[in-house]
Design a protein around this motif. Structure first.
Motif, PDB file in Angstrom:
ATOM      1  N   GLU A 152       0.594 -18.201 -15.044  1.00  0.00           N
ATOM      2  CA  GLU A 152       0.433 -18.740 -16.014  1.00  0.00           C
ATOM      3  C   GLU A 152       1.457 -18.327 -17.144  1.00  0.00           C
ATOM      4  N   ARG A 153       2.572 -17.636 -16.845  1.00  0.00           N
ATOM      5  CA  ARG A 153       3.562 -17.301 -17.782  1.00  0.00           C
ATOM      6  C   ARG A 153       4.781 -18.523 -17.933  1.00  0.00           C
ATOM      7  N   ILE A 154       4.711 -19.162 -16.575  1.00  0.00           N
ATOM      8  CA  ILE A 154       5.733 -20.010 -16.480  1.00  0.00           C
ATOM      9  C   ILE A 154       5.450 -21.291 -16.874  1.00  0.00           C
ATOM     10  N   LYS A 155       6.193 -21.876 -17.847  1.00  0.00           N
ATOM     11  CA  LYS A 155       6.096 -23.079 -18.693  1.00  0.00           C
ATOM     12  C   LYS A 155       6.951 -24.024 -18.007  1.00  0.00           C
ATOM     13  N   GLY A 156       8.020 -23.767 -17.456  1.00  0.00           N
ATOM     14  CA  GLY A 156       8.732 -25.059 -16.798  1.00  0.00           C
ATOM     15  C   GLY A 156       9.830 -24.227 -15.546  1.00  0.00           C
ATOM     16  N   LEU A 157      10.338 -25.175 -15.121  1.00  0.00           N
ATOM     17  CA  LEU A 157      11.284 -24.970 -13.760  1.00  0.00           C
ATOM     18  C   LEU A 157      12.449 -25.853 -13.829  1.00  0.00           C
ATOM     19  N   VAL A 158      13.715 -25.452 -13.677  1.00  0.00           N
ATOM     20  CA  VAL A 158      14.939 -26.177 -13.755  1.00  0.00           C
ATOM     21  C   VAL A 158      15.694 -25.383 -12.589  1.00  0.00           C
ATOM     22  N   VAL A 159      16.051 -26.040 -11.517  1.00  0.00           N
ATOM     23  CA  VAL A 159      16.669 -25.621 -10.288  1.00  0.00           C
ATOM     24  C   VAL A 159      17.653 -26.385  -9.662  1.00  0.00           C
ATOM     25  N   THR A 160      18.453 -26.054  -9.035  1.00  0.00           N
ATOM     26  CA  THR A 160      19.434 -26.781  -8.334  1.00  0.00           C
ATOM     27  C   THR A 160      18.968 -27.397  -6.992  1.00  0.00           C
ATOM     28  N   LYS A 161      18.006 -26.791  -6.392  1.00  0.00           N
ATOM     29  CA  LYS A 161      17.751 -27.340  -5.030  1.00  0.00           C
ATOM     30  C   LYS A 161      16.234 -27.214  -4.922  1.00  0.00           C
ATOM     31  N   ALA A 162      15.632 -28.307  -4.441  1.00  0.00           N
ATOM     32  CA  ALA A 162      14.135 -28.319  -4.391  1.00  0.00           C
ATOM     33  C   ALA A 162      13.850 -29.841  -3.940  1.00  0.00           C
ATOM     34  N   GLY A 163      12.669 -29.849  -3.063  1.00  0.00           N
ATOM     35  CA  GLY A 163      12.253 -31.212  -2.806  1.00  0.00           C
ATOM     36  C   GLY A 163      11.087 -31.659  -2.972  1.00  0.00           C
ATOM     37  N   ALA A 164      10.794 -32.986  -3.040  1.00  0.00           N
ATOM     38  CA  ALA A 164       9.314 -33.316  -3.557  1.00  0.00           C
ATOM     39  C   ALA A 164       8.357 -32.869  -2.674  1.00  0.00           C
ATOM     40  N   ALA A 165       8.585 -32.500  -1.313  1.00  0.00           N
ATOM     41  CA  ALA A 165       7.652 -31.695  -0.364  1.00  0.00           C
ATOM     42  C   ALA A 165       7.542 -30.433  -0.461  1.00  0.00           C
TER      43      ALA A 165
END
Length: 321
Positions: free
Chosen positions: A183-196
């Protein structure tokens, strides 16, 4: 409030994974780097070290069960299977046996045994061609880090955090989301992550804008920076100008105004020349079916049964304990 100079603004391009636009404060998530100095143990320490390992497993089980309960409350019971995946890995007899045999036969410390066993399994995951199973490697890595953290008594709690919290990291795991509270996280910016990946699935379910694929991310965005995350286009602005912020706020308002009209359009759908368009769902849960049918879908085109398998397998394992 001191105005940020226009020249300090920078535009970073990545891959959109979860739609939405948010302006907030960047907060770096540091990679977990456990420090342990003992690689080998003596024969007389074997029983003691096996008990340490079992205590770490028990503590990890309690933590993951707590995470599952929080996920049920936040994103629904159907999607809480995400924690079940890690519980299945934790309880896997082959994985546990490989670690215990390293402790007993090779006199490895539990920390070293966990690291070596997990690395062998991770190599197998990386060799698979299916993106779905490749993504599961991150779940195994998260279990490994949880076990090591509990063995080394690392305190994962965080101090004061900004209200509009945007996590910035090379990679974000389920444990990180739980530690920082969804509930505190408003956004995520990462180097590595996949759609699945499970983190992407949670971000979409919880309507958290998410962008991936930005190289040298931690060198370009620092804790305390004001950043604008556009999860629709896959763009991140570091210290956005007032003009950029106003432009995006205007886009958000327009999308909100048109959302009601789009939701009301439930078909039937046709092309300009009158040919019928048939829409079918790509789904994994019953709740998605209800939502899709309300928006004009005619049925289910693809049902991803692997999620049901994971969920039911975890339930059966707990029932047999």
């Amino acid at each position: 409030m001191k105005r940020v100079p226009e020249s300090s603004s920078s535009r970073l391009c990545g891959i959109p994974l979860s739609p939405g636009i948010i302006v907030g404060t960047a907060y770096h998530v540091e990679p977990f780097t456990p420090s342990f100095y003992r690689l080998r143990i003596s024969r007389v320490e074997v029983d003691q070290e096996l008990r340490r390992f079992e205590e770490a497993v028990a503590q990890s089980r309690r933590q993951l069960t707590s995470i599952k309960q929080r996920l049920e409350a936040q994103i629904g019971r159907e999607r809480s299977y995400i924690a079940d995946v890690q519980l299945l890995i934790l309880e896997d007899k082959r994985f546990r046996t490989e670690i215990e045999e390293r402790i007993v036969r090779q006199l490895c410390s539990p920390e070293r045994a966990i690291r070596e066993a997990a690395e062998e399994w991770l190599s197998s995951f990386r060799s698979l061609q299916d993106p779905f199973f490749q993504e599961r490697g991150s779940e195994l890595k998260d279990v490994e880090e949880r076990l090591l953290a509990n063995l080394t008594e690392v305190n994962g709690k965080n101090g004061h955090l900004p209200e509009a919290l945007i996590l910035v990291a090379p990679e974000v795991t389920l444990s990180v989301l739980a530690d920082y509270q969804l509930e505190r996280i408003k956004g995520l910016v990462v180097t590595k992550a996949g759609a699945a990946s499970h983190v992407t699935i949670i971000a979409r379910s919880y309507q958290i804008p998410m962008v991936s694929g930005i190289e040298n991310l931690t060198d370009q965005v620092h804790t305390g920076d004001t950043i604008l995350v556009d999860g629709c286009e896959g763009v991140v602005y570091r210290n956005p100008s007032r003009r950029e912020t106003r432009r995006y706020q205007s886009c958000v308002e327009k999308k909100q105004q048109t959302a009601a009209t789009e939701d009301a359009d439930t078909g039937p759908f046709t092309t300009i020349d009158g040919r019928a368009i048939h829409l079918y769902l790509n789904t994994e849960t019953e709740s998605e079916v209800d939502s899709g049918l309300r928006q004009g879908a005619e049925g289910v085109g693809l049902f991803r049964s692997e999620f049901m398998f994971v969920k039911n397998t975890a339930t059966n394992l707990r029932a047999s304990d």
